[in-house]
Scaffold this motif. Structure first.
Motif, PDB file in Angstrom:
ATOM      1  N   ASN A 115       0.812  -1.210   0.000  1.00  0.00           N
ATOM      2  CA  ASN A 115       0.000   0.000   0.000  1.00  0.00           C
ATOM      3  C   ASN A 115       0.849   1.266   0.000  1.00  0.00           C
ATOM      4  O   ASN A 115       0.485   2.258  -0.631  1.00  0.00           O
ATOM      5  N   LYS A 141     -13.940   7.241  -5.229  1.00  0.00           N
ATOM      6  CA  LYS A 141     -12.525   7.609  -5.199  1.00  0.00           C
ATOM      7  C   LYS A 141     -11.754   6.880  -6.290  1.00  0.00           C
ATOM      8  O   LYS A 141     -10.551   6.862  -6.290  1.00  0.00           O
ATOM      9  N   THR A 196       0.430   4.082  -2.784  1.00  0.00           N
ATOM     10  CA  THR A 196       0.206   5.487  -2.415  1.00  0.00           C
ATOM     11  C   THR A 196       1.202   6.403  -3.120  1.00  0.00           C
ATOM     12  O   THR A 196       0.842   7.485  -3.588  1.00  0.00           O
ATOM     13  N   THR A 230      -6.168   4.421  -4.708  1.00  0.00           N
ATOM     14  CA  THR A 230      -5.609   4.571  -3.368  1.00  0.00           C
ATOM     15  C   THR A 230      -5.283   3.181  -2.838  1.00  0.00           C
ATOM     16  O   THR A 230      -5.425   2.185  -3.542  1.00  0.00           O
ATOM     17  N   ARG A 231      -4.881   3.128  -1.617  1.00  0.00           N
ATOM     18  CA  ARG A 231      -4.495   1.873  -0.980  1.00  0.00           C
ATOM     19  C   ARG A 231      -5.626   0.857  -0.976  1.00  0.00           C
ATOM     20  O   ARG A 231      -6.795   1.229  -1.005  1.00  0.00           O
TER      21      ARG A 231
END
Length: 149
Positions: free
Chosen positions: A16, A136, A20, A27-28
């Motif tokens: 992760n 997201k 990032t 995202t993670r």
């Protein structure tokens, strides 16, 4: 001097952190079954995070999914990681492994690793009036690739 990629099991936290720092649009990951790192000359140059399928209908206990794949641009690292992820999943008893890519991406790394295009999604938001979500991730249509042993 010849260039050689190797792989290593890595923690979700380390995978992760790489995502990032390097991923263009994700995202993670929240969870995983396992994560693999691509190593070149002692340096982490890419990661594959493999988890349960996101789509309910594919989550049959026999299917794994690459939920994140990210590199720093190192040549051949993407196809190397797709191949390593598939071999690891099959060694763990999974019957297939899949992943989704944006339709704006060409899938050349997947094809090089022996994966095949099996479908496409219409994309869209996961938000519903009864269950609002803040998207997201890209909501454009996606291609589904898969490989079996």
């Amino acid at each position: 001097m010849s260039r050689r990629l190797s792989h290593a099991r890595i923690s979700l936290a380390d995978a992760n952190a790489f995502v990032t720092e390097h991923h263009r649009h994700h995202t993670r990951a929240v969870g995983h079954l396992f994560s693999i790192g691509a190593i070149e000359a002692g340096k982490l140059v890419g990661v594959a995070i493999v988890g349960r399928p996101v789509a309910r209908m594919r989550d049959d206990g026999e299917t794994a999914e690459v939920t994140r794949l990210c590199t720093d641009g190192t040549k051949d690292a993407c196809s190397f990681l797709y191949g390593a992820a598939a071999r690891a999943a099959f060694a763990l008893g999974f019957k297939r492994i899949g992943t989704y890519i944006l339709q704006s991406e060409n899938g050349v790394s997947l094809k090089a690793a022996g994966w095949r295009l099996i479908g496409e999604t219409k994309g869209g938001s996961w938000s519903r009036p009864s269950r609002g979500r803040d998207d997201k991730h890209p909501t454009e249509p996606k291609f589904l690739f898969e490989v079996t042993p």
